[in-house]
Enzyme design. Structure first.
Site, PDB file in Angstrom:
ATOM      1  N   GLU A  57       0.821  -1.215   0.000  1.00 15.61           N
ATOM      2  CA  GLU A  57       0.000   0.000   0.000  1.00 15.61           C
ATOM      3  C   GLU A  57       0.851   1.259   0.000  1.00 15.61           C
ATOM      4  O   GLU A  57       1.836   1.372   0.741  1.00 15.61           O
ATOM      5  CB  GLU A  57      -0.913   0.001   1.225  1.00 15.61           C
ATOM      6  CG  GLU A  57      -2.290   0.510   0.929  1.00 15.61           C
ATOM      7  CD  GLU A  57      -2.990  -0.350  -0.124  1.00 15.61           C
ATOM      8  OE1 GLU A  57      -3.099   0.113  -1.279  1.00 15.61           O
ATOM      9  OE2 GLU A  57      -3.418  -1.456   0.194  1.00 15.61           O
ATOM     10  N   HIS A  58       0.479   2.203  -0.841  1.00 21.12           N
ATOM     11  CA  HIS A  58       1.126   3.514  -0.925  1.00 21.12           C
ATOM     12  C   HIS A  58       2.611   3.401  -1.268  1.00 21.12           C
ATOM     13  O   HIS A  58       3.429   4.189  -0.777  1.00 21.12           O
ATOM     14  CB  HIS A  58       0.965   4.279   0.392  1.00 21.12           C
ATOM     15  CG  HIS A  58      -0.405   4.844   0.590  1.00 21.12           C
ATOM     16  ND1 HIS A  58      -0.841   5.998  -0.019  1.00 21.12           N
ATOM     17  CD2 HIS A  58      -1.450   4.393   1.326  1.00 21.12           C
ATOM     18  CE1 HIS A  58      -2.095   6.245   0.344  1.00 21.12           C
ATOM     19  NE2 HIS A  58      -2.488   5.279   1.152  1.00 21.12           N
ATOM     20  N   ASP A  60       3.416   2.334  -4.791  1.00 23.77           N
ATOM     21  CA  ASP A  60       3.544   2.395  -6.248  1.00 23.77           C
ATOM     22  C   ASP A  60       4.068   3.751  -6.702  1.00 23.77           C
ATOM     23  O   ASP A  60       4.912   3.843  -7.596  1.00 23.77           O
ATOM     24  CB  ASP A  60       2.230   2.033  -6.948  1.00 23.77           C
ATOM     25  CG  ASP A  60       1.047   2.887  -6.533  1.00 23.77           C
ATOM     26  OD1 ASP A  60       1.098   3.521  -5.454  1.00 23.77           O
ATOM     27  OD2 ASP A  60       0.044   2.921  -7.283  1.00 23.77           O
ATOM     28  N   GLY A 149     -12.027   1.975  -1.526  1.00 26.00           N
ATOM     29  CA  GLY A 149     -10.675   1.460  -1.639  1.00 26.00           C
ATOM     30  C   GLY A 149     -10.535   0.341  -2.651  1.00 26.00           C
ATOM     31  O   GLY A 149      -9.531  -0.369  -2.652  1.00 26.00           O
ATOM     32  N   SER A 151     -10.879   0.909  -6.011  1.00 30.18           N
ATOM     33  CA  SER A 151     -10.479   1.536  -7.273  1.00 30.18           C
ATOM     34  C   SER A 151     -11.627   1.761  -8.248  1.00 30.18           C
ATOM     35  O   SER A 151     -11.480   1.593  -9.454  1.00 30.18           O
ATOM     36  CB  SER A 151      -9.378   0.713  -7.957  1.00 30.18           C
ATOM     37  OG  SER A 151      -8.776   1.429  -8.999  1.00 30.18           O
ATOM     38  N   SER A 152     -12.764   2.190  -7.743  1.00 29.04           N
ATOM     39  CA  SER A 152     -13.882   2.490  -8.640  1.00 29.04           C
ATOM     40  C   SER A 152     -13.543   3.662  -9.554  1.00 29.04           C
ATOM     41  O   SER A 152     -13.914   3.669 -10.736  1.00 29.04           O
ATOM     42  CB  SER A 152     -15.143   2.805  -7.831  1.00 29.04           C
ATOM     43  OG  SER A 152     -14.938   3.925  -6.978  1.00 29.04           O
ATOM     44  N   ASP A 196      -3.502   0.879  -9.993  1.00 32.36           N
ATOM     45  CA  ASP A 196      -4.916   0.634 -10.278  1.00 32.36           C
ATOM     46  C   ASP A 196      -5.163   0.455 -11.771  1.00 32.36           C
ATOM     47  O   ASP A 196      -5.892  -0.442 -12.201  1.00 32.36           O
ATOM     48  CB  ASP A 196      -5.769   1.796  -9.756  1.00 32.36           C
ATOM     49  CG  ASP A 196      -5.645   1.977  -8.254  1.00 32.36           C
ATOM     50  OD1 ASP A 196      -5.157   1.055  -7.581  1.00 32.36           O
ATOM     51  OD2 ASP A 196      -6.035   3.054  -7.765  1.00 32.36           O
ATOM     52  N   LYS A 240      -9.783   9.257  -3.069  1.00 34.97           N
ATOM     53  CA  LYS A 240      -8.437   9.801  -3.180  1.00 34.97           C
ATOM     54  C   LYS A 240      -8.453  11.299  -3.453  1.00 34.97           C
ATOM     55  O   LYS A 240      -7.564  12.030  -3.013  1.00 34.97           O
ATOM     56  CB  LYS A 240      -7.685   9.085  -4.312  1.00 34.97           C
ATOM     57  CG  LYS A 240      -7.242   7.688  -3.964  1.00 34.97           C
ATOM     58  CD  LYS A 240      -6.363   7.096  -5.036  1.00 34.97           C
ATOM     59  CE  LYS A 240      -7.083   6.886  -6.343  1.00 34.97           C
ATOM     60  NZ  LYS A 240      -6.227   6.174  -7.326  1.00 34.97           N
TER      61      LYS A 240
END
Length: 466
Positions: A57-58, A60, A149, A151-152, A196, A240
Site C-alpha cells: 500500500e502507498h 507504487d 478502496g 479503485s472504482s 490501479d 483519493k
C-alpha cells in the site's frame, strides 16, 4: 505494432461472467436503458474491473512493486458514436446527472463523476493516439463500491479510455493504455502511482499480479491452494481526490521530500530524485539496508518547512516548486521518518509475499497472513492511512479466523481484505457479519454488498453484443 495477446480482448458475457444470470440480465437492462436514452441500441460495451490490493500500500508512487488482483465487480460503458462534435454521457446511478461537452475541447475540474470519464477520454486524445475524435454517446453502469478502496475511480477512467479507443477505431496495447490512463487521471488532482490502471488492464483470471514500474511490468503469481480473500467494507467513505492535500497527496509529498533528503545526505543530486526507489538505486542498497539508513538519518519528530529548506539549502519558494504540489503548498509539518520506514518495509513485504507464493508449503497461508497483518500495523502507525473503523474491522477479521487482515486501497476508510482458508469462508463471514455489521443499524442495512468473498478476476475487455 501490438501483438494480439497484448491488446484488450473482445469477449462475450458468458466468457466474462460464466453462468451468472444476474450479470446477463444486467446487460439486457443496459441495452434497453441506452435505447430509451439515445433512441438506438449501443454499438458495443466496454468494461474495466475494480481491484483489491492484497499487499503493497502507498508504494507504487514511490516506484515499488505492488500485489493486486482484479475483482469481478466492474465498470461498464454502453457506447455508440454520433455525427456531432459532442460527448454525451449518462449514468445508471440516479445520483449522477447527465452531462455533455465538446468531444475535443473540454475542461476537467475533478469534482464531478464525469471528470473521471473525461480523464480516460483525454488519455486517448492528449497522448496523440487520435486527433479528430468522433462524437460519442455513453451510458455508465458501475458495481464497484464507490469510495471503498476498490479503485472504482480508476476503473471508470480505464473503461473510458478503452471506450474512446474502440469508438475511434484505433488499437493500443494494454501497457500503453494503462500508462496513458495513469498520466491522465492526475487531471482530477491525485498523484496516482499506476497500480490501479495496470491491474485493470493486465489482470488475468485466477492469478494475482506483481506489478512493477519503470518500465511497467506485470508478473503472474499463483496464490496458494485453499486461499480465498474476503472483502469487508468499513462503510466509511473516503476518495483519493477528497481532501487530497491533507491525505493522499500529502503522503506523496512527504515521501518525495524524504527521498530528496536521503539523496542529498549522500551527496547525490537531490533535484533529480522524485521517489524513494530513486535513492535506493543510487545508493545500491537492499531494502533492509535502506531501513537502517532511515533510522540513522531521520529523527522521529515531524520536520518543519524551515528545517527541510535548511537541509536542502533552498528557499521556501524552491520547496514549493521542487517538493510540493498545488494541494500541499500550505503544509507545515512533514513526518519523513515514518513515511520512509513504511515504504521500505512495505516494499520488502511485497517481495516476501511473492517468494512465499512461489515456495508453497503447509505454512504458506499463515506466513502470508502475517505479512498482511504487519502491513496493516505499518499503514496504521507509520503511514497513518487507516481509521478507527478499519482498525476495529481488521482486528475482528483476525479474531474470526483470518490468517491476516489489512486495509486495501488508499485508506482513511473503505475496505479491508482478509486471507481466509477456503473451507472456512462461510463461518468467517458469519462471525464478521455478527460482530461488525449486525451491531449497527446502518451497517446492517448495507451488509449484503459490503461483505463478500472473491478470487482473482480478469482484466478490461470489449464485450461482444452477441
Amino acid at each position: 505494432m501490438a501483438f494480439q495477446e497484448d491488446t484488450v480482448p473482445c469477449l462475450n458475457v458468458t466468457h466474462l461472467y460464466g453462468d451468472n444470470l444476474k450479470m446477463k440480465e444486467r446487460f439486457v437492462i443496459l441495452k434497453e436503458t441506452f435505447h430509451k436514452k439515445y433512441g438506438h441500441f449501443p454499438s458495443f460495451f466496454a468494461r474495466a474491473p475494480g481491484r483489491v490490493n492484497i499487499i503493497g500500500e502507498h508504494i507504487d508512487y514511490c516506484g515499488y512493486g505492488v500485489f493486486p488482483m482484479a475483482l469481478e465487480q466492474d465498470i461498464v460503458f454502453a457506447v455508440s458514436t454520433n455525427d456531432t462534435a459532442l460527448y454525451r454521457m449518462s449514468n445508471t446511478n440516479q445520483l449522477f446527472n447527465d452531462f455533455e461537452t465538446d468531444i475535443k475541447n473540454f475542461s476537467i475540474d475533478g469534482h464531478q463523476w464525469y471528470d473521471y470519464v473525461l480523464c480516460g477520454h483525454k488519455a486517448i486524445l492528449s497522448e496523440g493516439h487520435v486527433t479528430a475524435p468522433v462524437g460519442m454517446n455513453v451510458l455508465v453502469d458501475g458495481i464497484v463500491p464507490k469510495s471503498a478502496g476498490l479503485s472504482s475511480s480508476s476503473a471508470l477512467v480505464c473503461c473510458s479510455g478503452l471506450a474512446s479507443m474502440k469508438a475511434n477505431n484505433i488499437v493500443l496495447d494494454k501497457l500503453s493504455l494503462a500508462e496513458s490512463c495513469t498520466r491522465c487521471e492526475k487531471y482530477v488532482g491525485t498523484e496516482s502511482g499506476g497500480m490501479d490502471q495496470a491491474i485493470s488492464f493486465l489482470a488475468k483470471s485466477g492469478t494475482a499480479k506483481l506489478i512493477e514500474f519503470n518500465p511497467l511490468k506485470a508478473t503472474d503469481v499463483q496464490l496458494p491452494d485453499g486461499a480465498t480473500f474476503v472483502i469487508a467494507n468499513s462503510l466509511r467513505d473516503m476518495s483519493k481526490a477528497e481532501n487530497a492535500g491533507e491525505y493522499y497527496n500529502m503522503r506523496v509529498a512527504e515521501c518525495r521530500i524524504a527521498a530528496q533528503i536521503l539523496s542529498n545526505k549522500f551527496d547525490f543530486n537531490w533535484r533529480n530524485t522524485r521517489r524513494l526507489v530513486d535513492t535506493q538505486n543510487v545508493l545500491n542498497k537492499t531494502l533492509e539496508e535502506m531501513l537502517e539508513i532511515v533510522e540513522e538519518v531521520f529523527h522521529k519528530e515531524p520536520y518543519s518547512r524551515n528545517e527541510i529548506c535548511q537541509l536542502l539549502n533552498i528557499t521556501d519558494e524552491e520547496l514549493i516548486k521542487e517538493c510540493l504540489n498545488p494541494t500541499t503548498i500550505h503544509a507545515q509539518s512533514f513526518k519523513l521518518y515514518n513515511r520512509a520506514k513504511h515504504v521500505y518495509s512495505e516494499s520488502n513485504r511485497v517481495l516476501l509475499f511473492k517468494k512465499i507464493c512461489e515456495q508453497q508449503n503447509e505454512d504458506s497461508l499463515k506466513l502470508l497472513g502475517n505479512l498482511m497483518s504487519e502491513s496493516q500495523t505499518s499503514c496504521a502507525v507509520d503511514y497513518e492511512c487507516s481509521c478507527e473503523e478499519l482498525d476495529i474491522l481488521t482486528q475482528i477479521c483476525r479474531e474470526a479466523g483470518a490468517f491476516g487482515s489489512r486495509l486495501t486501497g488508499a485508506g482513511w476508510g473503505g475496505c479491508s481484505v482478509s486471507l481466509v482458508s477456503s473451507e472456512k469462508v462461510e463461518e468467517f463471514i458469519k462471525v464478521v457479519r455478527s460482530k461488525f455489521y449486525e451491531i449497527d443499524e446502518f451497517r446492517r442495512a448495507k451488509v449484503a454488498d459490503a461483505l463478500f468473498a472473491t478470487k482473482p478476476g480478469c482484466g478490461a475487455a470489449i464485450i461482444d453484443l452477441d
